[in-house]
Design a protein around this motif. Structure first.
Motif, mmCIF file in Angstrom:
data_model
loop_
_atom_site.group_PDB
_atom_site.id
_atom_site.type_symbol
_atom_site.label_atom_id
_atom_site.label_comp_id
_atom_site.label_asym_id
_atom_site.label_seq_id
_atom_site.Cartn_x
_atom_site.Cartn_y
_atom_site.Cartn_z
ATOM 1 N N PHE A 215 -3.935 -0.216 16.247
ATOM 2 C CA PHE A 215 -2.789 0.670 16.075
ATOM 3 C C PHE A 215 -3.071 1.679 14.970
ATOM 4 O O PHE A 215 -3.954 1.481 14.133
ATOM 5 C CB PHE A 215 -1.536 -0.129 15.716
ATOM 6 N N ARG A 216 -2.320 2.774 14.973
ATOM 7 C CA ARG A 216 -2.416 3.698 13.844
ATOM 8 C C ARG A 216 -1.824 3.004 12.613
ATOM 9 O O ARG A 216 -1.007 2.084 12.725
ATOM 10 C CB ARG A 216 -1.698 5.005 14.145
ATOM 11 N N ALA A 217 -2.213 3.462 11.442
ATOM 12 C CA ALA A 217 -1.834 2.764 10.223
ATOM 13 C C ALA A 217 -0.320 2.683 10.047
ATOM 14 O O ALA A 217 0.209 1.671 9.590
ATOM 15 C CB ALA A 217 -2.462 3.449 9.009
ATOM 16 N N SER A 218 0.399 3.733 10.419
ATOM 17 C CA SER A 218 1.857 3.725 10.243
ATOM 18 C C SER A 218 2.551 2.796 11.229
ATOM 19 O O SER A 218 3.741 2.510 11.072
ATOM 20 C CB SER A 218 2.405 5.144 10.391
ATOM 21 N N ALA A 219 1.842 2.306 12.255
ATOM 22 C CA ALA A 219 2.417 1.379 13.237
ATOM 23 C C ALA A 219 1.874 -0.022 13.038
ATOM 24 O O ALA A 219 1.737 -0.780 13.993
ATOM 25 C CB ALA A 219 2.143 1.862 14.657
ATOM 26 N N TYR A 220 1.591 -0.385 11.784
ATOM 27 C CA TYR A 220 1.055 -1.710 11.481
ATOM 28 C C TYR A 220 1.992 -2.828 11.936
ATOM 29 O O TYR A 220 1.563 -3.944 12.204
ATOM 30 C CB TYR A 220 0.826 -1.827 9.977
ATOM 31 N N ALA B 61 -6.178 9.991 12.620
ATOM 32 C CA ALA B 61 -5.273 10.835 11.849
ATOM 33 C C ALA B 61 -4.751 10.129 10.610
ATOM 34 O O ALA B 61 -4.288 10.782 9.668
ATOM 35 C CB ALA B 61 -4.096 11.276 12.733
ATOM 36 N N ASP B 62 -4.799 8.779 10.598
ATOM 37 C CA ASP B 62 -4.314 8.046 9.426
ATOM 38 C C ASP B 62 -5.348 7.996 8.310
ATOM 39 O O ASP B 62 -5.136 7.333 7.299
ATOM 40 C CB ASP B 62 -3.886 6.632 9.809
ATOM 41 N N ASP B 63 -6.519 8.657 8.502
ATOM 42 C CA ASP B 63 -7.528 8.766 7.457
ATOM 43 C C ASP B 63 -8.132 7.417 7.105
ATOM 44 O O ASP B 63 -8.630 7.232 5.999
ATOM 45 C CB ASP B 63 -6.933 9.429 6.200
ATOM 46 N N ARG B 64 -8.129 6.483 8.058
ATOM 47 C CA ARG B 64 -8.650 5.153 7.762
ATOM 48 C C ARG B 64 -10.144 5.173 7.441
ATOM 49 O O ARG B 64 -10.628 4.353 6.652
ATOM 50 C CB ARG B 64 -8.385 4.207 8.928
ATOM 51 N N THR B 65 -10.886 6.080 8.076
ATOM 52 C CA THR B 65 -12.328 6.094 7.867
ATOM 53 C C THR B 65 -12.703 6.476 6.442
ATOM 54 O O THR B 65 -13.786 6.139 5.975
ATOM 55 C CB THR B 65 -12.985 7.080 8.847
ATOM 56 N N SER B 66 -11.824 7.174 5.751
ATOM 57 C CA SER B 66 -12.106 7.522 4.356
ATOM 58 C C SER B 66 -11.992 6.314 3.451
ATOM 59 O O SER B 66 -12.586 6.282 2.376
ATOM 60 C CB SER B 66 -11.143 8.609 3.881
ATOM 61 N N SER C 297 0.828 -1.200 0.000
ATOM 62 C CA SER C 297 0.000 0.000 0.000
ATOM 63 C C SER C 297 0.863 1.252 0.000
ATOM 64 O O SER C 297 0.554 2.228 -0.686
ATOM 65 C CB SER C 297 -0.917 -0.018 1.236
ATOM 66 N N VAL C 298 1.953 1.229 0.756
ATOM 67 C CA VAL C 298 2.853 2.383 0.767
ATOM 68 C C VAL C 298 3.493 2.581 -0.601
ATOM 69 O O VAL C 298 3.622 3.708 -1.086
ATOM 70 C CB VAL C 298 3.929 2.195 1.859
ATOM 71 N N ALA C 299 3.897 1.479 -1.234
ATOM 72 C CA ALA C 299 4.546 1.579 -2.544
ATOM 73 C C ALA C 299 3.583 2.101 -3.602
ATOM 74 O O ALA C 299 3.982 2.875 -4.489
ATOM 75 C CB ALA C 299 5.102 0.219 -2.952
ATOM 76 N N MET C 300 2.313 1.690 -3.520
ATOM 77 C CA MET C 300 1.352 2.070 -4.557
ATOM 78 C C MET C 300 0.661 3.402 -4.262
ATOM 79 O O MET C 300 0.382 4.176 -5.175
ATOM 80 C CB MET C 300 0.293 0.970 -4.712
ATOM 81 N N ASN D 120 0.512 5.397 1.407
ATOM 82 C CA ASN D 120 -0.282 5.392 2.637
ATOM 83 C C ASN D 120 -0.594 3.948 3.003
ATOM 84 O O ASN D 120 -1.284 3.259 2.245
ATOM 85 C CB ASN D 120 -1.576 6.176 2.445
ATOM 86 N N PRO D 121 -0.115 3.435 4.136
ATOM 87 C CA PRO D 121 -0.408 2.039 4.492
ATOM 88 C C PRO D 121 -1.884 1.803 4.778
ATOM 89 O O PRO D 121 -2.363 0.666 4.662
ATOM 90 C CB PRO D 121 0.443 1.805 5.750
ATOM 91 N N ALA D 122 -2.623 2.851 5.148
ATOM 92 C CA ALA D 122 -4.033 2.664 5.488
ATOM 93 C C ALA D 122 -4.887 2.363 4.270
ATOM 94 O O ALA D 122 -5.976 1.794 4.412
ATOM 95 C CB ALA D 122 -4.570 3.922 6.186
#
Length: 738
Positions: free
Chosen positions: A477-482, A610-615, A449-452, A455-457
């Motif tokens: 966890f927050r998305a960046s702390a997966y 803050a990781d915008d996961r809900t979007s 997800s980060v490569a594409m 954003n890991p979320a």
């Protein structure tokens, strides 16, 4: 003499008058073991039972002692409560008329009689002595020859009033609350409120991990004051240590049938005393440890094997239990049945959960068919319930991992039977491999997800199958702390190793726990990996209490050679600190869960991550009432960019758990972006397209404010006429994956 010491100890318990006690139906003072405190003691007792009841002022004594002392002796009595020595006195057995002890004769001395107590002596015992739970009082008696003044024996008895904080009702309440909160999070998630469900699930898992941490304190081989032993016993159900009589009979039969030798401590309680250690073996004097070893060397082969498994038989013929065996004994479980008990309850927990999920699926289908509920209720669960079930099983594996890691590793040191060792290998390897595999899958998905999408979320939360199956590892966890699930698993495994392999060294366990908890607290405080500020504070507070408990364990191990009074006071502090903290955690979780069910939009109670996961989530409640936000959420999820939900995003064909759900990527299902010209916006305008929404107009204008720009999407989600000619609709599609 024994009655005099018991009464004196009760008098000292008045030190605890600051704590109110429950009124007992039958007040009493009891002692069930007589421990040696001198290497060459010439007076020992294999059975020691004393019960004093103030209602009839009578003491019942049942003692089987062996003495090699001949002649007149004096009893030097030291009495202490919570480590504080109160009374030192000398008693002449000839003056108080103790038959068989004046003068003492060599041989076996059976004593079994009722002894009346005078009113004057009974009046010296304060009422708090009968009511304060887990009374920590000790009587030490040294036998001294009258003519030579030489000490020939030393014995020590622990006094109890039968009151304890180890209550069955407390265990049931804690277990029911933890179970209801976990079920509530699943129901709320099924209704589409993913944000609220994630917060409740995170709180429930953190609460359960705190319960397991409390249970681990009791599993250590470190000396613990009586109140701490009883308090930690309230949480042993979280480790699967639950006593059911008929199951114990089955486990004993299974062990015999598979070549093991069951222990029989409870069958011999009428003739042999069991000492719940006052010091771990490593904290005892070397001479005492040598005494245990020499006495075990003289035992028959079967008895020696019992000592090898932790049931130490002393020179007097009584047993000494400590550490994990101490927990088993206090739970009424034979030590050789402990592993099978924990394993069986974990398996039953999994089976019952599978049945409950399947039954709920059937009920939902029936309710929809009978029009008892709307057709879109629990729609995602009904359509993909097998995937959800697999995610639940993974979550149960994560919850039960600390328990099974401790019991399986400990079984390697016990070797109760060959079949049980095989089961231990299967479960520890299988669960570790399963969780490791799941963690690696999450890391690969997040990296892709980060490569594409930078954003890991994006992929972690946009694909329902990935979220339902693997979400238990990263939702909290927050998305960046997966990746933080890897340290969590390592934390559990290392603690399990110290508990299982260091049962013979309380100092090693204490230092190990201190280092582990310090590292965990520092890591959690620096990284703060959980989803939001409140969740971080909740978990960091738990790690703080665990670290303080580790400091207390180090003190209990006597590494500082502190006075016994320090241990008594610290024991009370540990109990009150953890009891208050556990109550606060329970109230927070209960109130938070209850409020969710009373809100029309439960997700609105929590701030957006803050990781915008809900979007990226397809939630029915996140973006309500505005087509503009619906369109933005759809664009953020990638629905307009050719992304198909349900695809396996890590392209791992060797998955051991989801092969049947994997679909090969079909290029016809993906929108392949064409190479954009160097300037697709014309020579006169080389800037990127502007938003169709006027940024000068607020998103939610106040009453009477200017109307906002019309939505770029109609009711069906199709793009309307663009307001800016330089903003082709393909721009988002072409740049969505960059």
């Amino acid at each position: 003499m024994w009655l005099s010491t018991i009464k004196s100890v009760a008098l000292l318990s008045g030190l605890a008058t600051l704590v109110p006690g429950a009124i007992a139906a039958e007040p009493m003072l009891t002692s069930n073991s007589l421990n040696n405190c001198q290497e060459d003691s010439q007076f020992t007792a294999s059975l020691f039972q004393v019960v004093y009841t103030p209602n009839n002022n009578t003491a019942y004594l049942n003692i089987v002692a062996t003495s090699s002392v001949e002649g007149k002796v004096n009893f030097d009595v030291d009495i202490s409560a919570y480590g504080y020595k109160i009374i030192e006195t000398t008693i002449d057995p000839c003056k108080i008329g103790l038959a068989g002890l004046c003068p003492m004769t060599a041989g076996k001395i059976p004593l079994k009689f009722n002894l009346p107590v005078g009113e004057a002596a009974a009046s010296q015992i304060p009422s708090i002595a009968y009511n304060f739970p887990d009374l920590d009082a000790t009587v030490r008696v040294t036998l001294t020859m009258v003519d030579t003044k030489k000490s020939v024996a030393c014995v020590e008895a622990d006094i109890s009033n039968g009151k304890t904080v180890n209550l069955v009702a407390v265990k049931w309440v804690l277990a029911i609350i933890a179970g209801l909160v976990l079920c509530s999070s699943a129901i709320i998630n099924g209704l589409g409120h993913s944000n609220a469900a994630a917060h409740i699930a995170s709180g429930a898992l953190s609460l359960f991990s705190f319960f397991q941490a409390q249970a681990m304190l009791g599993l250590t081989a470190i000396h613990l004051p009586p109140v701490v032993q009883s308090w930690t016993q309230d949480f042993q159900w979280s480790m699967g240590i639950i006593n059911v009589d008929f199951m114990q009979d089955i486990f004993t039969w299974y062990q015999r049938a598979t070549g093991g030798t069951p222990s029989t401590i409870f069958d011999s309680l009428k003739t042999v005393s069991v000492q719940v250690e006052k010091r771990a073996l490593s904290a005892l004097p070397d001479t005492a440890v040598d005494l245990y070893r020499r006495s075990a060397a003289l035992l028959p082969r079967g008895a020696s094997s019992l000592m090898k498994r932790g049931n130490v038989m002393t020179g007097s013929g009584s047993y000494l239990v400590y550490g994990i065996q101490r927990v088993a004994f206090r739970a009424g479980i034979e030590t050789t049945n402990l592993f099978m008990t924990g394993l069986t309850f974990f398996c039953l927990f999994v089976v019952v959960t599978i049945g409950a999920v399947a039954a709920f699926k059937g009920f939902c289908e029936l309710a929809v068919k009978q029009k008892w509920m709307k057709g879109d209720t629990f729609l995602e669960f009904r359509n993909g319930w097998l995937t959800v079930l697999k995610g639940i099983l993974f979550r149960l594996t994560l919850i039960g991992y600390p328990q099974m890691a401790i019991l399986c590793l400990w079984e390697f040191t016990q070797n109760d039977s060959p079949a049980e060792v095989v089961l231990a290998v299967f479960f520890i390897v299988g669960m570790t491999a399963t969780l490791g595999w799941a963690a690696s899958k999450v890391i690969r998905i997040a990296r892709r997800s980060v490569a594409m999408h930078r954003n890991p979320a994006y992929i972690l939360f946009s694909d329902p199958q990935a979220l339902n199956k693997w979400g238990f590892l990263y939702v909290q966890f927050r998305a960046s702390a997966y990746y933080f699930i890897i340290p969590v698993l390592g934390y559990s495994l290392v603690k399990a190793m110290f508990l299982a392999f260091a049962q013979g060294s309380s100092t090693a366990q204490a230092i190990g726990f201190l280092l582990i908890e310090a590292a965990a607290l520092i890591t959690a405080s620096v990284l703060r990996p959980w989803m939001d500020k409140s969740t971080n504070s909740f978990n960091i507070a738990i790690f703080c209490v665990n670290f303080v408990n580790a400091i207390f364990l180090l003190i209990f191990s006597d590494v500082f050679n502190q006075p016994p009074l320090v241990n008594g006071v610290i024991g009370l502090i540990l109990f009150f600190l953890n009891a208050i903290f556990a109550t606060i955690l329970l109230l927070m979780v209960i109130i938070s869960t209850a409020l969710v069910f009373y809100r029309k939009n439960p997700d609105g109670r929590y701030q957006f991550m803050a990781d915008d996961r809900t979007s990226f989530m397809k939630s029915q409640s996140q973006l309500t009432g505005t087509t503009e936000l619906d369109a933005l959420a759809a664009t953020a999820r990638g629905d307009k960019a050719g992304y198909k939900h349900g695809l396996d995003l890590d392209d791992d064909n060797e998955s051991i758990s989801s092969a049947e759900l994997r679909r090969r990527t079909d290029t016809s299902n993906l929108a392949v972006p064409t190479r954009a010209p160097s300037n697709p916006y014309g020579r006169s305008n080389s800037n990127p397209p502007h938003s169709p929404v006027d940024p000068s107009v607020p998103l939610f204008p106040a009453a009477g404010g200017p109307p906002r720009a019309p939505s770029p999407y109609n009711g069906s989600g199709a793009p309307l006429q663009q307001q800016h000619s330089g903003s082709p609709p393909s721009y988002r599609q072409q740049n969505n994956a960059r």
